[in-house]
Design an enzyme around this catalytic site. Structure first.
Site, PDB file in Angstrom:
ATOM      1  N   ARG A 147       0.856  -1.180   0.000  1.00 15.35           N
ATOM      2  CA  ARG A 147       0.000   0.000   0.000  1.00 15.35           C
ATOM      3  C   ARG A 147       0.893   1.231   0.000  1.00 15.35           C
ATOM      4  O   ARG A 147       1.834   1.292   0.810  1.00 15.35           O
ATOM      5  CB  ARG A 147      -0.898   0.016   1.249  1.00 15.35           C
ATOM      6  CG  ARG A 147      -1.925   1.134   1.241  1.00 15.35           C
ATOM      7  CD  ARG A 147      -2.603   1.318   2.573  1.00 15.35           C
ATOM      8  NE  ARG A 147      -1.748   2.077   3.500  1.00 15.35           N
ATOM      9  CZ  ARG A 147      -2.184   2.523   4.684  1.00 15.35           C
ATOM     10  NH1 ARG A 147      -3.429   2.271   5.073  1.00 15.35           N
ATOM     11  NH2 ARG A 147      -1.368   3.216   5.470  1.00 15.35           N
ATOM     12  N   TYR A 159      -2.620  11.657   6.451  1.00 16.20           N
ATOM     13  CA  TYR A 159      -2.864  10.291   6.919  1.00 16.20           C
ATOM     14  C   TYR A 159      -1.797   9.335   6.435  1.00 16.20           C
ATOM     15  O   TYR A 159      -1.410   9.345   5.268  1.00 16.20           O
ATOM     16  CB  TYR A 159      -4.238   9.765   6.436  1.00 16.20           C
ATOM     17  CG  TYR A 159      -4.265   8.263   6.576  1.00 16.20           C
ATOM     18  CD1 TYR A 159      -4.100   7.431   5.476  1.00 16.20           C
ATOM     19  CD2 TYR A 159      -4.310   7.691   7.853  1.00 16.20           C
ATOM     20  CE1 TYR A 159      -4.042   6.062   5.631  1.00 16.20           C
ATOM     21  CE2 TYR A 159      -4.247   6.329   8.006  1.00 16.20           C
ATOM     22  CZ  TYR A 159      -4.109   5.509   6.907  1.00 16.20           C
ATOM     23  OH  TYR A 159      -4.020   4.158   7.060  1.00 16.20           O
ATOM     24  N   ASP A 212      -5.092   4.006  -0.111  1.00 16.46           N
ATOM     25  CA  ASP A 212      -6.216   4.240   0.793  1.00 16.46           C
ATOM     26  C   ASP A 212      -6.557   5.728   0.791  1.00 16.46           C
ATOM     27  O   ASP A 212      -5.755   6.544   1.245  1.00 16.46           O
ATOM     28  CB  ASP A 212      -5.799   3.803   2.214  1.00 16.46           C
ATOM     29  CG  ASP A 212      -6.972   3.721   3.178  1.00 16.46           C
ATOM     30  OD1 ASP A 212      -6.797   3.099   4.245  1.00 16.46           O
ATOM     31  OD2 ASP A 212      -8.048   4.262   2.857  1.00 16.46           O
ATOM     32  N   HIS A 214      -8.976   6.890   2.451  1.00 15.60           N
ATOM     33  CA  HIS A 214      -9.394   7.096   3.845  1.00 15.60           C
ATOM     34  C   HIS A 214     -10.622   7.980   3.984  1.00 15.60           C
ATOM     35  O   HIS A 214     -10.633   8.918   4.788  1.00 15.60           O
ATOM     36  CB  HIS A 214      -8.212   7.693   4.630  1.00 15.60           C
ATOM     37  CG  HIS A 214      -8.017   7.044   5.969  1.00 15.60           C
ATOM     38  ND1 HIS A 214      -8.348   7.645   7.151  1.00 15.60           N
ATOM     39  CD2 HIS A 214      -7.543   5.835   6.303  1.00 15.60           C
ATOM     40  CE1 HIS A 214      -8.063   6.849   8.161  1.00 15.60           C
ATOM     41  NE2 HIS A 214      -7.574   5.737   7.684  1.00 15.60           N
ATOM     42  N   GLU A 238      -8.953   2.138  -1.816  1.00 17.14           N
ATOM     43  CA  GLU A 238      -9.671   1.825  -0.574  1.00 17.14           C
ATOM     44  C   GLU A 238     -10.378   3.051  -0.015  1.00 17.14           C
ATOM     45  O   GLU A 238      -9.836   4.164  -0.029  1.00 17.14           O
ATOM     46  CB  GLU A 238      -8.687   1.299   0.469  1.00 17.14           C
ATOM     47  CG  GLU A 238      -9.314   0.977   1.811  1.00 17.14           C
ATOM     48  CD  GLU A 238      -8.305   0.529   2.840  1.00 17.14           C
ATOM     49  OE1 GLU A 238      -7.136   0.303   2.482  1.00 17.14           O
ATOM     50  OE2 GLU A 238      -8.678   0.428   4.014  1.00 17.14           O
ATOM     51  N   GLU A 264     -13.653  -1.104   6.523  1.00 15.63           N
ATOM     52  CA  GLU A 264     -12.968  -1.309   7.814  1.00 15.63           C
ATOM     53  C   GLU A 264     -13.726  -0.647   8.968  1.00 15.63           C
ATOM     54  O   GLU A 264     -13.569  -1.082  10.115  1.00 15.63           O
ATOM     55  CB  GLU A 264     -11.548  -0.795   7.760  1.00 15.63           C
ATOM     56  CG  GLU A 264     -11.415   0.694   7.684  1.00 15.63           C
ATOM     57  CD  GLU A 264      -9.970   1.146   7.579  1.00 15.63           C
ATOM     58  OE1 GLU A 264      -9.212   0.531   6.807  1.00 15.63           O
ATOM     59  OE2 GLU A 264      -9.603   2.095   8.276  1.00 15.63           O
ATOM     60  N   ARG A 285     -13.701  -5.183   3.893  1.00 20.71           N
ATOM     61  CA  ARG A 285     -12.513  -4.888   4.696  1.00 20.71           C
ATOM     62  C   ARG A 285     -12.684  -5.074   6.202  1.00 20.71           C
ATOM     63  O   ARG A 285     -11.734  -4.893   6.953  1.00 20.71           O
ATOM     64  CB  ARG A 285     -12.101  -3.430   4.454  1.00 20.71           C
ATOM     65  CG  ARG A 285     -11.513  -3.173   3.113  1.00 20.71           C
ATOM     66  CD  ARG A 285     -10.030  -3.558   3.073  1.00 20.71           C
ATOM     67  NE  ARG A 285      -9.204  -2.619   3.797  1.00 20.71           N
ATOM     68  CZ  ARG A 285      -8.225  -2.963   4.626  1.00 20.71           C
ATOM     69  NH1 ARG A 285      -7.989  -4.246   4.878  1.00 20.71           N
ATOM     70  NH2 ARG A 285      -7.496  -2.055   5.241  1.00 20.71           N
ATOM     71  N   GLU A 341      -4.242  -7.547   5.201  1.00 17.59           N
ATOM     72  CA  GLU A 341      -3.389  -6.413   5.587  1.00 17.59           C
ATOM     73  C   GLU A 341      -2.566  -6.829   6.795  1.00 17.59           C
ATOM     74  O   GLU A 341      -3.089  -7.437   7.732  1.00 17.59           O
ATOM     75  CB  GLU A 341      -4.254  -5.207   5.937  1.00 17.59           C
ATOM     76  CG  GLU A 341      -3.459  -3.999   6.385  1.00 17.59           C
ATOM     77  CD  GLU A 341      -4.359  -2.819   6.697  1.00 17.59           C
ATOM     78  OE1 GLU A 341      -5.569  -3.006   6.828  1.00 17.59           O
ATOM     79  OE2 GLU A 341      -3.836  -1.686   6.795  1.00 17.59           O
ATOM     80  N   TRP A 404     -11.140  12.050   8.528  1.00 19.76           N
ATOM     81  CA  TRP A 404      -9.701  11.739   8.686  1.00 19.76           C
ATOM     82  C   TRP A 404      -9.405  10.415   8.061  1.00 19.76           C
ATOM     83  O   TRP A 404     -10.188   9.479   8.166  1.00 19.76           O
ATOM     84  CB  TRP A 404      -9.332  11.685  10.173  1.00 19.76           C
ATOM     85  CG  TRP A 404      -7.898  11.303  10.351  1.00 19.76           C
ATOM     86  CD1 TRP A 404      -6.814  12.111  10.139  1.00 19.76           C
ATOM     87  CD2 TRP A 404      -7.387  10.021  10.716  1.00 19.76           C
ATOM     88  NE1 TRP A 404      -5.653  11.422  10.374  1.00 19.76           N
ATOM     89  CE2 TRP A 404      -5.961  10.136  10.730  1.00 19.76           C
ATOM     90  CE3 TRP A 404      -7.961   8.797  11.025  1.00 19.76           C
ATOM     91  CZ2 TRP A 404      -5.116   9.056  11.049  1.00 19.76           C
ATOM     92  CZ3 TRP A 404      -7.137   7.729  11.350  1.00 19.76           C
ATOM     93  CH2 TRP A 404      -5.734   7.887  11.365  1.00 19.76           C
TER      94      TRP A 404
END
Ligand code: CS2
Ligand code: MG
Length: 404
Positions: A147, A159, A212, A214, A238, A264, A285, A341, A404
């Site tokens: 990643r 991030y 990602d 995010h 992602e 996630e 995820r 991951e 975030w």
């Protein structure tokens, strides 16, 4: 067999972890991870004050019944705190059941569907040269996929980059208030394609590259990025847009062939219903720890498999070795495994949580120890008490708070 003790252990061997330990009248013990990064003590109270007393006297073999009782009996359903608490009970019960059978957990989940579990690692850099060095480091550690997260010109703290240690894992902010990071979506959208261009130029077309976003883009911005990255063939993009509004992924999906990974922060199957049935994503995820445990996550993977969607269990360093162990057993057993991951943990964390799972040549294996294969050193855990810590918050240049 009956549960005679339910104990919540909070420890911070470099970052906070919450662990549930169940003990039976036959001396068997089971562990479950209940770590919710930045809100750990909420789960500690949920377990200690509301769940643990209800577990005493129960038959630990009745996993499904206990799970349904905790989910339906609370009346107030879903959410990360509730589902992390239920997850800890679920995994601890599976740990006990597998130990009682003298088998590693994956054998109770249908046995191995593969020889080992493929992973991806985190490569981070404040700028592209630093990112390229980080990719090299992950490849040297054997990761088959990486990643890539990079600093953004003009932004101070971003991030996955602003505070990372030598392994590329974000460093815990042990502080009384959240660190404020800054964000500029336009700058990000201009920069990320140049990052992929540089990494592809350095490492070639075949290395699986993940990224990602995010939760930071609008659907049309996510569609733009997905299209801009197509020439670089990402393994996935992602959390490209906040997906509580599952329909938002329709626009992204019809705009780009870049594979999408989401979930996630999701904690029940209802968070995925539209995403899965309309095949709006390619990977789910959720982590065992945040989705209510092995019991529901296995059901989600079977649901996703009907739509050719694969697993990609969340595995940063804030999933404890207990949660990681449960994940790797599930990874080995399910047919529609995608990727795992894996950031690893600090040496001290690995001492507190001695685990049977191994990481070598970029792949994980749960090991053959009965149960999930984790032993908790409670004395060492007690030597590293909880320390208040928050995830950062994100603000735009004008001060507006942003995802975030
Ligand atoms: C990230 C996580 O690993 C990932 O994909 O989204 O590191 C996430 O930022 C943390 O788990 C939050 O606690
Ligand atoms: Mg993520």
């Amino acid at each position: 067999m009956k549960i005679v003790d339910a104990k919540v252990v909070v420890t911070s061997p470099g970052r906070n972890f919450v662990t549930l330990k169940l003990t039976t009248d036959e001396g068997l013990t089971g562990l479950g991870d209940a770590t919710l990064n930045g809100r750990e003590l909420a789960v500690v109270s949920y377990l200690t004050d509301h769940v643990a007393p209800l577990l005493i006297g129960l038959d630990p073999h009745r996993i499904e019944d206990t799970w349904q009782s905790l989910y339906r009996g609370a009346y107030w359903r879903r959410g990360p705190v509730t589902m992390a608490a239920i997850a800890a009970v679920d995994v601890a019960l599976w740990d006990i059941k597998a130990k009682a059978a003298g088998l590693p957990l994956y054998q109770l989940l249908g046995g191995a569907s593969r020889e080992r579990v493929g992973t991806y690692g985190h490569a981070n850099g404040r700028d592209i040269p630093e990112l390229l060095d980080s990719v090299r480091a992950r490849l040297a550690e054997g990761y088959p996929a990486v990643r890539i997260q990079s600093g953004i010109p003009g932004l101070k703290a971003v991030y996955g980059v602003s505070d990372t240690d030598e392994t590329g894992a974000p460093v815990l902010h042990q502080q009384a208030r959240p660190l404020v990071e800054d964000w500029d979506t336009a700058a990000y959208l201009r920069h990320v394609p140049t990052v992929f261009e540089a990494v592809r130029a350095e490492f070639g077309a075949e290395l699986p590259l993940l990224h990602d976003s995010h939760h930071r883009l609008t659907p049309v911005q996510a569609a733009r990025l997905g299209k801009d990255l197509e020439p670089y063939r990402p393994f996935w993009l992602e959390d490209c847009t906040p997906a509580e509004n599952q329909e938002a992924l329709r626009l992204v999906r019809r705009s780009t062939t870049t594979p999408l990974a989401v979930g996630e922060v999701f904690n029940t199957v209802y968070d995925y219903q539209t995403l899965v049935t309309e095949q709006l994503i390619d990977y789910v995820r959720s982590a065992v720890t945040h989705f209510g445990g092995v019991t529901p996550l296995r059901k989600l993977f079977d649901f996703a498999a009907q739509y050719q969607i694969k697993s990609a269990i969340h595995g940063p360093e804030d999933i404890s070795p207990v949660g990681m162990a449960a994940a790797v057993h599930l990874d080995l057993a399910v047919h529609n495994f995608g990727i795992q991951e894996y950031s690893g943990h600090t040496p001290l964390t690995d001492e507190v949580f001695r685990h049977a799972y191994t990481f070598s040549d970029g792949h994980l294996h749960p090991g053959e120890a009965p149960g999930i294969g984790v032993e908790l050193d409670e004395e060492l855990a007690a030597a590293h008490p909880y320390a208040a810590a928050y995830l950062p918050v994100n603000r735009l240049h004008d001060g507006t708070v942003h995802d975030w």
